[in-house]
Design a protein around this motif. Sequence first.
Motif, short mmCIF file in Angstrom:
data_model
loop_
_atom_site.label_atom_id
_atom_site.label_comp_id
_atom_site.label_asym_id
_atom_site.label_seq_id
_atom_site.Cartn_x
_atom_site.Cartn_y
_atom_site.Cartn_z
N LYS A 128 -9.29 -4.32 -4.07
CA LYS A 128 -8.13 -3.90 -3.30
C LYS A 128 -7.28 -5.11 -2.88
O LYS A 128 -7.80 -6.21 -2.73
CB LYS A 128 -8.56 -3.15 -2.04
N THR A 129 -6.01 -4.85 -2.66
CA THR A 129 -5.19 -5.78 -1.91
C THR A 129 -5.52 -5.57 -0.43
O THR A 129 -6.53 -4.97 -0.11
CB THR A 129 -3.70 -5.54 -2.17
N GLU A 138 1.16 -9.08 -0.80
CA GLU A 138 0.52 -7.91 -1.39
C GLU A 138 0.79 -7.85 -2.89
O GLU A 138 -0.11 -7.54 -3.69
CB GLU A 138 0.99 -6.63 -0.70
N ALA A 142 -2.08 -8.08 -5.85
CA ALA A 142 -2.21 -7.03 -6.87
C ALA A 142 -2.06 -7.60 -8.27
O ALA A 142 -2.81 -7.23 -9.19
CB ALA A 142 -1.17 -5.95 -6.62
N TYR A 154 -4.04 -0.54 -4.03
CA TYR A 154 -3.11 -1.05 -3.02
C TYR A 154 -3.61 -0.65 -1.64
O TYR A 154 -3.78 0.53 -1.34
CB TYR A 154 -1.72 -0.46 -3.27
N LEU A 178 5.13 -0.71 -1.07
CA LEU A 178 4.53 0.18 -2.05
C LEU A 178 5.29 0.13 -3.37
O LEU A 178 4.69 0.05 -4.46
CB LEU A 178 4.49 1.60 -1.49
N VAL A 181 4.49 -3.15 -5.24
CA VAL A 181 3.11 -3.31 -5.69
C VAL A 181 2.75 -2.30 -6.78
O VAL A 181 1.90 -2.58 -7.65
CB VAL A 181 2.15 -3.16 -4.49
N VAL A 185 -0.98 -1.52 -9.82
CA VAL A 185 -2.14 -0.82 -9.29
C VAL A 185 -2.22 0.60 -9.82
O VAL A 185 -1.22 1.17 -10.26
CB VAL A 185 -2.13 -0.80 -7.74
N ALA A 188 -3.96 3.91 -4.31
CA ALA A 188 -3.54 3.49 -2.97
C ALA A 188 -4.60 3.96 -1.98
O ALA A 188 -5.20 5.02 -2.14
CB ALA A 188 -2.19 4.08 -2.61
#
Length: 385
Positions: A128-129, A138, A142, A154, A178, A181, A185, A188
Amino acid sequence: MSVLVTNLGELTTNDPELGTLTDAALILDGDHVAWVGHSRKVPPTDTRVDAGGRAGLPGWVDSHTHLVFAGDRTAEFGARMAGKPYTAGGIAVTVEATRAADDDQLRAGLRAHIAEAQAQGTTCIETKTGYGLTVEDEVRSARIAAELVDEVTYLGAHLVPPGADADEYVALASGEMLDEVAPYVRWADVFCETGAFDEAQSRQVLRAAAARGLGLRVHGNQLGPGPGVRIAVELNAASVDHCTHLTESDVDALAGSNTVATLLPACDLSTRQPLPPARRLLDAGATIALATNCNPGSSYTSSMAFCVATAVLQMHLSVPEAIRAATLGGAQALRRTDVGTLRPGARADLHLLDAPSATHLAYRPGVPLTWAVWHSGSPVRLPPE
Protein backbone atom coordinates in the motif's frame (compact mmCIF):
# COMPACT_ATOMS: atom_id res chain seq x y z
CA MET A 1 12.17 -24.65 -20.24
CA SER A 2 10.17 -27.17 -18.23
CA VAL A 3 11.19 -28.24 -14.72
CA LEU A 4 9.99 -31.44 -13.09
CA VAL A 5 9.86 -31.36 -9.29
CA THR A 6 9.42 -34.95 -8.18
CA ASN A 7 9.54 -37.17 -5.10
CA LEU A 8 7.38 -34.80 -3.06
CA GLY A 9 6.32 -36.55 0.12
CA GLU A 10 3.29 -34.27 0.35
CA LEU A 11 1.91 -31.68 -2.05
CA THR A 12 -0.78 -29.19 -1.01
CA THR A 13 -2.53 -28.02 -4.18
CA ASN A 14 -5.59 -26.13 -2.88
CA ASP A 15 -7.39 -27.58 -5.87
CA PRO A 16 -10.71 -29.26 -4.97
CA GLU A 17 -10.14 -32.13 -7.41
CA LEU A 18 -6.44 -32.75 -6.77
CA GLY A 19 -6.50 -32.17 -3.01
CA THR A 20 -3.34 -33.01 -1.06
CA LEU A 21 -1.17 -35.60 -2.82
CA THR A 22 1.51 -37.96 -1.53
CA ASP A 23 4.44 -39.28 -3.58
CA ALA A 24 3.68 -36.36 -5.87
CA ALA A 25 5.29 -34.42 -8.69
CA LEU A 26 4.57 -31.35 -10.76
CA ILE A 27 5.95 -29.67 -13.85
CA LEU A 28 6.69 -25.97 -14.10
CA ASP A 29 6.70 -24.86 -17.75
CA GLY A 30 7.75 -21.25 -18.13
CA ASP A 31 5.63 -19.16 -15.79
CA HIS A 32 2.82 -21.67 -15.24
CA VAL A 33 2.14 -25.11 -13.81
CA ALA A 34 1.81 -27.59 -16.67
CA TRP A 35 1.12 -30.86 -14.88
CA VAL A 36 0.41 -32.23 -11.37
CA GLY A 37 0.23 -35.88 -10.40
CA HIS A 38 2.04 -38.85 -8.91
CA SER A 39 5.79 -39.33 -9.24
CA ARG A 40 5.37 -42.67 -11.00
CA LYS A 41 3.43 -41.10 -13.89
CA VAL A 42 5.60 -38.10 -14.83
CA PRO A 43 5.96 -36.98 -18.47
CA PRO A 44 9.42 -36.10 -19.86
CA THR A 45 10.89 -32.66 -19.03
CA ASP A 46 14.07 -30.64 -19.55
CA THR A 47 15.20 -30.44 -15.92
CA ARG A 48 14.54 -32.59 -12.90
CA VAL A 49 14.59 -31.59 -9.20
CA ASP A 50 14.37 -34.37 -6.62
CA ALA A 51 12.54 -33.07 -3.54
CA GLY A 52 13.74 -36.01 -1.47
CA GLY A 53 10.37 -36.65 0.17
CA ARG A 54 9.92 -33.03 1.24
CA ALA A 55 6.59 -31.16 1.30
CA GLY A 56 5.47 -28.67 -1.32
CA LEU A 57 2.77 -26.03 -1.23
CA PRO A 58 1.78 -22.92 -3.18
CA GLY A 59 3.86 -19.83 -2.53
CA TRP A 60 2.50 -17.65 0.25
CA VAL A 61 0.13 -14.86 -0.87
CA ASP A 62 0.73 -11.90 1.44
CA SER A 63 -2.32 -9.77 0.73
CA HIS A 64 -1.65 -6.95 3.23
CA THR A 65 1.67 -5.12 3.60
CA HIS A 66 3.00 -1.56 3.86
CA LEU A 67 6.47 -1.83 2.32
CA VAL A 68 7.11 1.60 0.78
CA PHE A 69 8.56 3.48 3.74
CA ALA A 70 11.67 4.91 5.32
CA GLY A 71 12.74 5.33 8.93
CA ASP A 72 12.56 3.25 12.06
CA ARG A 73 10.09 2.95 14.94
CA THR A 74 12.04 0.77 17.33
CA ALA A 75 11.55 3.28 20.13
CA GLU A 76 7.78 3.15 19.70
CA PHE A 77 7.86 -0.65 19.82
CA GLY A 78 9.96 -0.61 22.96
CA ALA A 79 7.58 1.84 24.64
CA ARG A 80 4.60 -0.31 23.67
CA MET A 81 6.24 -3.42 25.13
CA ALA A 82 6.78 -1.40 28.31
CA GLY A 83 3.05 -0.72 28.56
CA LYS A 84 2.25 2.28 26.37
CA PRO A 85 -0.96 1.61 24.38
CA TYR A 86 -0.93 1.44 20.59
CA THR A 87 -2.70 4.24 18.69
CA ALA A 88 -2.94 5.08 15.00
CA GLY A 89 -0.93 8.27 15.45
CA GLY A 90 2.48 6.60 15.23
CA ILE A 91 2.02 6.48 11.46
CA ALA A 92 3.00 10.17 11.36
CA VAL A 93 6.58 9.27 12.35
CA THR A 94 6.96 7.08 9.27
CA VAL A 95 5.27 9.70 7.10
CA GLU A 96 7.92 12.25 8.03
CA ALA A 97 10.78 9.85 7.27
CA THR A 98 9.23 8.65 4.01
CA ARG A 99 8.72 12.17 2.70
CA ALA A 100 12.38 12.92 3.45
CA ALA A 101 13.68 9.85 1.58
CA ASP A 102 14.45 9.98 -2.14
CA ASP A 103 13.10 7.54 -4.71
CA ASP A 104 16.23 5.38 -4.72
CA GLN A 105 16.08 4.95 -0.96
CA LEU A 106 12.42 3.94 -1.06
CA ARG A 107 13.03 1.59 -3.97
CA ALA A 108 16.00 -0.05 -2.25
CA GLY A 109 14.00 -0.59 0.93
CA LEU A 110 11.13 -2.13 -1.01
CA ARG A 111 13.48 -4.46 -2.92
CA ALA A 112 15.07 -5.60 0.33
CA HIS A 113 11.74 -6.43 1.92
CA ILE A 114 10.54 -8.29 -1.18
CA ALA A 115 13.73 -10.35 -1.26
CA GLU A 116 13.35 -11.14 2.44
CA ALA A 117 9.76 -12.29 1.91
CA GLN A 118 10.55 -14.37 -1.18
CA ALA A 119 13.36 -16.18 0.62
CA GLN A 120 10.70 -17.38 3.07
CA GLY A 121 8.31 -18.62 0.39
CA THR A 122 6.18 -15.53 -0.33
CA THR A 123 5.56 -15.28 -4.07
CA CYS A 124 2.64 -12.83 -4.36
CA ILE A 125 2.68 -9.52 -2.50
CA GLU A 126 0.22 -6.68 -2.11
CA THR A 127 1.51 -3.39 -0.74
CA LYS A 128 0.00 0.00 0.00
CA THR A 129 0.83 3.65 -0.23
CA GLY A 130 -0.08 5.71 2.83
CA TYR A 131 3.19 7.02 4.19
CA GLY A 132 3.29 10.04 1.87
CA LEU A 133 -0.07 11.75 2.46
CA THR A 134 0.66 14.47 -0.09
CA VAL A 135 -0.26 14.16 -3.75
CA GLU A 136 3.38 14.07 -4.81
CA ASP A 137 4.47 11.52 -2.20
CA GLU A 138 1.48 9.23 -2.64
CA VAL A 139 2.06 9.19 -6.40
CA ARG A 140 5.73 8.34 -6.10
CA SER A 141 5.00 5.62 -3.54
CA ALA A 142 2.45 4.07 -5.90
CA ARG A 143 4.77 4.38 -8.89
CA ILE A 144 7.67 2.70 -7.08
CA ALA A 145 5.43 -0.06 -5.74
CA ALA A 146 3.97 -0.71 -9.19
CA GLU A 147 7.47 -1.39 -10.51
CA LEU A 148 8.09 -4.25 -8.11
CA VAL A 149 5.01 -5.87 -6.53
CA ASP A 150 2.02 -7.81 -7.83
CA GLU A 151 -0.76 -5.67 -6.34
CA VAL A 152 -0.70 -2.00 -5.31
CA THR A 153 -3.29 -0.33 -3.08
CA TYR A 154 -3.88 3.39 -2.62
CA LEU A 155 -4.08 4.26 1.09
CA GLY A 156 -4.09 8.03 1.04
CA ALA A 157 -6.74 7.73 3.76
CA HIS A 158 -4.25 6.26 6.23
CA LEU A 159 -4.17 9.17 8.64
CA VAL A 160 -5.03 12.88 8.60
CA PRO A 161 -1.58 14.51 8.46
CA PRO A 162 -0.65 16.54 11.54
CA GLY A 163 -1.89 20.10 11.22
CA ALA A 164 -4.29 19.34 8.36
CA ASP A 165 -8.04 19.93 8.49
CA ALA A 166 -9.78 16.54 8.40
CA ASP A 167 -12.55 17.50 5.98
CA GLU A 168 -10.12 19.23 3.63
CA TYR A 169 -7.81 16.23 3.67
CA VAL A 170 -10.65 13.78 2.96
CA ALA A 171 -11.65 15.95 0.00
CA LEU A 172 -8.07 15.77 -1.26
CA ALA A 173 -7.79 12.00 -0.68
CA SER A 174 -11.06 11.37 -2.54
CA GLY A 175 -10.32 13.93 -5.24
CA GLU A 176 -7.04 15.17 -6.70
CA MET A 177 -4.81 12.69 -4.84
CA LEU A 178 -6.95 9.75 -5.92
CA ASP A 179 -6.99 10.94 -9.54
CA GLU A 180 -3.20 11.23 -9.67
CA VAL A 181 -2.52 7.88 -7.99
CA ALA A 182 -5.18 5.83 -9.82
CA PRO A 183 -3.07 4.92 -12.90
CA TYR A 184 -0.57 3.06 -10.70
CA VAL A 185 -2.92 1.07 -8.45
CA ARG A 186 -5.64 -1.57 -8.62
CA TRP A 187 -7.13 -1.03 -5.15
CA ALA A 188 -8.11 1.68 -2.69
CA ASP A 189 -8.16 1.28 1.09
CA VAL A 190 -9.12 3.38 4.10
CA PHE A 191 -8.18 3.14 7.79
CA CYS A 192 -11.67 3.21 9.30
CA GLU A 193 -10.82 3.50 12.97
CA THR A 194 -10.90 5.83 15.95
CA GLY A 195 -7.98 8.20 15.48
CA ALA A 196 -8.04 7.80 11.71
CA PHE A 197 -11.24 8.10 9.58
CA ASP A 198 -14.86 7.82 10.68
CA GLU A 199 -17.68 6.11 8.80
CA ALA A 200 -18.74 9.08 6.69
CA GLN A 201 -15.17 9.94 5.73
CA SER A 202 -14.40 6.31 4.91
CA ARG A 203 -17.47 6.00 2.70
CA GLN A 204 -16.55 9.19 0.85
CA VAL A 205 -13.09 7.89 -0.06
CA LEU A 206 -14.26 4.39 -0.96
CA ARG A 207 -17.14 5.55 -3.12
CA ALA A 208 -14.87 7.95 -4.98
CA ALA A 209 -12.39 5.13 -5.59
CA ALA A 210 -15.11 2.78 -6.81
CA ALA A 211 -16.34 5.47 -9.20
CA ARG A 212 -12.83 5.54 -10.69
CA GLY A 213 -12.88 1.79 -11.25
CA LEU A 214 -10.70 0.72 -8.33
CA GLY A 215 -11.39 -2.33 -6.19
CA LEU A 216 -11.95 -1.71 -2.50
CA ARG A 217 -10.29 -2.82 0.72
CA VAL A 218 -10.86 -1.63 4.29
CA HIS A 219 -8.76 -1.51 7.45
CA GLY A 220 -11.48 -2.19 10.01
CA ASN A 221 -12.32 -3.30 13.54
CA GLN A 222 -8.69 -3.30 14.70
CA LEU A 223 -8.75 -1.21 17.88
CA GLY A 224 -12.35 -1.83 18.85
CA PRO A 225 -15.81 -2.51 17.42
CA GLY A 226 -16.69 -0.19 14.58
CA PRO A 227 -18.32 0.21 11.17
CA GLY A 228 -15.43 -1.16 9.08
CA VAL A 229 -16.86 -4.62 8.43
CA ARG A 230 -20.32 -3.28 7.69
CA ILE A 231 -18.98 -0.70 5.23
CA ALA A 232 -16.79 -3.28 3.49
CA VAL A 233 -19.64 -5.73 3.02
CA GLU A 234 -22.12 -3.07 1.89
CA LEU A 235 -19.66 -1.76 -0.73
CA ASN A 236 -18.59 -5.27 -1.84
CA ALA A 237 -14.98 -4.69 -0.83
CA ALA A 238 -12.65 -7.56 -1.66
CA SER A 239 -11.43 -7.67 1.92
CA VAL A 240 -11.72 -6.12 5.34
CA ASP A 241 -8.46 -6.40 7.20
CA HIS A 242 -7.66 -6.80 10.92
CA CYS A 243 -11.13 -7.94 12.13
CA THR A 244 -9.85 -8.12 15.69
CA HIS A 245 -13.05 -6.91 17.37
CA LEU A 246 -16.14 -8.41 15.73
CA THR A 247 -19.77 -8.52 16.81
CA GLU A 248 -22.02 -11.42 15.90
CA SER A 249 -23.61 -9.26 13.22
CA ASP A 250 -20.14 -8.60 11.76
CA VAL A 251 -19.44 -12.32 11.60
CA ASP A 252 -22.81 -13.01 10.01
CA ALA A 253 -22.31 -10.22 7.47
CA LEU A 254 -18.92 -11.60 6.42
CA ALA A 255 -20.28 -15.14 6.21
CA GLY A 256 -23.01 -13.98 3.85
CA SER A 257 -20.75 -11.93 1.60
CA ASN A 258 -17.90 -12.11 -0.92
CA THR A 259 -15.70 -10.00 1.35
CA VAL A 260 -12.69 -11.85 2.77
CA ALA A 261 -11.75 -11.33 6.42
CA THR A 262 -8.00 -10.82 6.31
CA LEU A 263 -6.47 -11.57 9.69
CA LEU A 264 -3.15 -10.06 10.78
CA PRO A 265 -2.05 -11.95 13.90
CA ALA A 266 1.53 -10.65 13.95
CA CYS A 267 0.13 -7.15 14.26
CA ASP A 268 -2.17 -8.12 17.11
CA LEU A 269 0.73 -9.69 18.99
CA SER A 270 2.92 -6.65 18.41
CA THR A 271 0.24 -4.24 19.59
CA ARG A 272 -0.94 -6.52 22.40
CA GLN A 273 -4.45 -6.70 21.02
CA PRO A 274 -6.63 -9.82 21.22
CA LEU A 275 -6.17 -12.24 18.35
CA PRO A 276 -9.02 -12.21 15.81
CA PRO A 277 -11.75 -14.86 16.07
CA ALA A 278 -10.57 -17.03 13.19
CA ARG A 279 -12.35 -20.17 14.37
CA ARG A 280 -15.66 -18.34 14.79
CA LEU A 281 -15.37 -16.83 11.30
CA LEU A 282 -14.62 -20.15 9.61
CA ASP A 283 -17.34 -21.99 11.49
CA ALA A 284 -19.84 -19.34 10.41
CA GLY A 285 -18.86 -19.82 6.76
CA ALA A 286 -16.72 -16.73 6.18
CA THR A 287 -13.64 -16.78 3.98
CA ILE A 288 -10.45 -15.82 5.79
CA ALA A 289 -6.94 -14.87 4.72
CA LEU A 290 -3.75 -14.58 6.74
CA ALA A 291 -1.27 -11.80 5.98
CA THR A 292 1.74 -10.21 7.69
CA ASN A 293 0.76 -6.51 7.67
CA CYS A 294 4.53 -5.96 7.39
CA ASN A 295 5.13 -2.32 8.35
CA PRO A 296 7.64 -0.44 10.52
CA GLY A 297 5.28 0.42 13.35
CA SER A 298 2.86 -2.30 14.35
CA SER A 299 4.01 -5.51 12.60
CA TYR A 300 7.58 -5.49 11.35
CA THR A 301 7.73 -9.06 10.07
CA SER A 302 7.61 -10.58 6.60
CA SER A 303 7.19 -14.12 7.92
CA MET A 304 4.02 -15.76 6.69
CA ALA A 305 5.17 -18.96 8.41
CA PHE A 306 5.02 -17.11 11.73
CA CYS A 307 1.44 -16.07 10.97
CA VAL A 308 0.51 -19.66 10.07
CA ALA A 309 2.06 -21.05 13.25
CA THR A 310 0.27 -18.42 15.34
CA ALA A 311 -3.05 -19.20 13.66
CA VAL A 312 -2.66 -22.89 14.48
CA LEU A 313 -1.22 -22.62 17.98
CA GLN A 314 -3.25 -19.69 19.28
CA MET A 315 -6.22 -19.11 16.96
CA HIS A 316 -7.50 -22.72 16.86
CA LEU A 317 -7.11 -23.34 13.14
CA SER A 318 -5.97 -26.68 11.81
CA VAL A 319 -2.74 -26.70 9.80
CA PRO A 320 -4.58 -27.16 6.46
CA GLU A 321 -6.96 -24.30 7.33
CA ALA A 322 -4.09 -21.95 8.19
CA ILE A 323 -2.11 -22.84 5.07
CA ARG A 324 -5.18 -22.37 2.90
CA ALA A 325 -5.77 -18.93 4.46
CA ALA A 326 -2.15 -17.92 3.79
CA THR A 327 -2.25 -19.06 0.17
CA LEU A 328 -5.67 -19.43 -1.46
CA GLY A 329 -7.31 -17.10 1.09
CA GLY A 330 -4.86 -14.35 0.19
CA ALA A 331 -5.56 -14.93 -3.48
CA GLN A 332 -9.29 -14.61 -2.83
CA ALA A 333 -8.67 -11.38 -0.90
CA LEU A 334 -6.98 -10.09 -4.05
CA ARG A 335 -9.65 -11.63 -6.29
CA ARG A 336 -7.05 -13.64 -8.18
CA THR A 337 -7.36 -17.20 -9.47
CA ASP A 338 -3.81 -17.65 -10.78
CA VAL A 339 -2.00 -17.77 -7.42
CA GLY A 340 -2.49 -19.59 -4.12
CA THR A 341 -3.01 -22.91 -5.87
CA LEU A 342 -0.97 -25.56 -7.69
CA ARG A 343 -3.05 -26.84 -10.57
CA PRO A 344 -2.42 -26.88 -14.32
CA GLY A 345 -2.61 -23.32 -15.62
CA ALA A 346 -1.83 -21.63 -12.30
CA ARG A 347 1.18 -19.37 -11.95
CA ALA A 348 4.30 -21.39 -11.21
CA ASP A 349 4.73 -20.29 -7.59
CA LEU A 350 6.09 -23.22 -5.60
CA HIS A 351 7.39 -23.38 -2.01
CA LEU A 352 9.28 -26.46 -0.84
CA LEU A 353 9.84 -27.16 2.86
CA ASP A 354 12.76 -28.95 4.41
CA ALA A 355 10.23 -31.15 6.18
CA PRO A 356 8.12 -34.17 5.20
CA SER A 357 4.79 -32.41 5.75
CA ALA A 358 3.36 -28.91 6.05
CA THR A 359 2.37 -29.74 9.64
CA HIS A 360 5.96 -28.93 10.58
CA LEU A 361 5.21 -25.22 10.04
CA ALA A 362 3.30 -25.29 13.33
CA TYR A 363 4.97 -28.34 14.88
CA ARG A 364 8.37 -26.57 14.69
CA PRO A 365 7.42 -22.89 15.10
CA GLY A 366 10.16 -20.37 14.42
CA VAL A 367 12.38 -22.87 12.60
CA PRO A 368 13.33 -21.70 9.07
CA LEU A 369 11.92 -24.52 6.94
CA THR A 370 11.96 -23.01 3.43
CA TRP A 371 14.13 -25.25 1.20
CA ALA A 372 13.41 -23.90 -2.29
CA VAL A 373 11.12 -21.31 -3.94
CA TRP A 374 10.03 -20.69 -7.52
CA HIS A 375 8.24 -17.45 -8.45
CA SER A 376 6.50 -17.42 -11.85
CA GLY A 377 8.67 -20.38 -12.78
CA SER A 378 11.96 -18.71 -11.91
CA PRO A 379 13.94 -19.98 -8.91
CA VAL A 380 14.37 -17.32 -6.24
CA ARG A 381 15.78 -19.82 -3.76
CA LEU A 382 17.36 -23.00 -5.07
CA PRO A 383 17.79 -26.24 -3.12
CA PRO A 384 21.19 -26.53 -1.43
CA GLU A 385 23.81 -28.46 -3.43
